[in-house]
Design a protein around this motif. Structure first.
Motif, PDB file in Angstrom:
ATOM      1  N   UNK A  83      47.084  44.292  36.922  1.00  0.00           N
ATOM      2  CA  UNK A  83      46.407  44.824  38.104  1.00  0.00           C
ATOM      3  C   UNK A  83      45.008  44.203  38.169  1.00  0.00           C
ATOM      4  N   UNK A  84      43.961  44.997  38.175  1.00  0.00           N
ATOM      5  CA  UNK A  84      42.604  44.442  38.262  1.00  0.00           C
ATOM      6  C   UNK A  84      41.870  44.475  36.921  1.00  0.00           C
ATOM      7  N   UNK A  85      42.587  44.715  35.853  1.00  0.00           N
ATOM      8  CA  UNK A  85      41.958  44.839  34.543  1.00  0.00           C
ATOM      9  C   UNK A  85      42.408  43.702  33.651  1.00  0.00           C
ATOM     10  N   UNK A  86      41.486  43.147  32.870  1.00  0.00           N
ATOM     11  CA  UNK A  86      41.852  42.102  31.921  1.00  0.00           C
ATOM     12  C   UNK A  86      40.674  41.225  31.576  1.00  0.00           C
ATOM     13  N   UNK A  87      40.971  40.129  30.907  1.00  0.00           N
ATOM     14  CA  UNK A  87      39.929  39.215  30.468  1.00  0.00           C
ATOM     15  C   UNK A  87      40.523  37.840  30.205  1.00  0.00           C
ATOM     16  N   UNK A  88      39.639  36.870  30.083  1.00  0.00           N
ATOM     17  CA  UNK A  88      40.022  35.502  29.744  1.00  0.00           C
ATOM     18  C   UNK A  88      39.057  34.997  28.683  1.00  0.00           C
ATOM     19  N   UNK A  89      39.457  33.932  27.998  1.00  0.00           N
ATOM     20  CA  UNK A  89      38.583  33.341  26.991  1.00  0.00           C
ATOM     21  C   UNK A  89      38.857  31.847  26.883  1.00  0.00           C
ATOM     22  N   UNK A  90      37.808  31.102  26.597  1.00  0.00           N
ATOM     23  CA  UNK A  90      37.924  29.682  26.287  1.00  0.00           C
ATOM     24  C   UNK A  90      37.512  29.515  24.837  1.00  0.00           C
TER      25      UNK A  90
END
Length: 179
Positions: A83-90
């Motif tokens: 939905x609208x919740x989460x994260x990303x990482x490099x």
């Protein structure tokens, strides 16, 4: 000299000239040695709830560094949204070990929208099975990349997650260290 003879002599001269020029030209560079190991590609994971989870890799170990997997270079990214919740990482790669169709890569999170994740090490395992790739990640056992324990270099979990059908294009180049 007859016209046909002149044409033949001129043709022969051209052949000799071009053959000599070709042999005098510098030889192309010798083939570059095959890199010692690599993990590349992108895939989405399957989750029945519809999570959007993506992993992308561009990790390499140069031939000259084949005895030291901690000299691997490259990056990988991961993201997890529902939905609208989460994260990303490099992540900047700090180690890569491969064996057959399995790769374990680790690195330091350099950019993330997950508070507390930057500067921490994570590890990921990929099993390149063609259209049925699998993946595992260190935070399955150590907790969130932002809060859990950090794994050592080149450590992750078994590849327990399935890649979503039609998305896996991981390629693992096996490492052949001199033992």
């Amino acid at each position: 000299m007859k016209r046909r003879t002149k044409i033949a002599v001129l043709g022969l001269a051209l052949v000799l000239l071009t053959t000599g020029a070709a042999s005098a030209a510098p030889a192309p560079d010798a083939p570059r040695p095959r890199e010692a190991a690599a993990l590349t590609g992108t895939a989405k994971l399957y989750r029945s709830a519809g999570d959007d989870i993506t992993f992308s890799f561009d990790a390499h170990l140069a031939a000259k560094d084949k005895t030291d997997p901690s000299k691997a270079t490259g990056t990988f990214t991961f993201s997890h949204y529902l939905n609208d919740f989460g994260a990303r990482a490099e992540v900047t790669v700090d180690c890569l070990v491969t064996g057959g169709s399995v790769a374990v890569v680790s690195g330091i999170v350099t950019e993330s929208d997950l508070p507390g994740a930057e500067g921490r090490r994570v590890g990921v395992t990929v099993h390149d099975l063609g259209r049925h790739d699998r993946i595992g990640y260190s935070w399955a056992a150590t907790g969130s990349p932002a809060e859990g324990d950090q794994p050592p270099k080149c450590v992750s979990s078994a590849p327990f997650e399935k890649v979503r059908k039609g998305t896996g294009d991981f390629t693992v180049m096996p490492w052949w260290p001199e033992l």
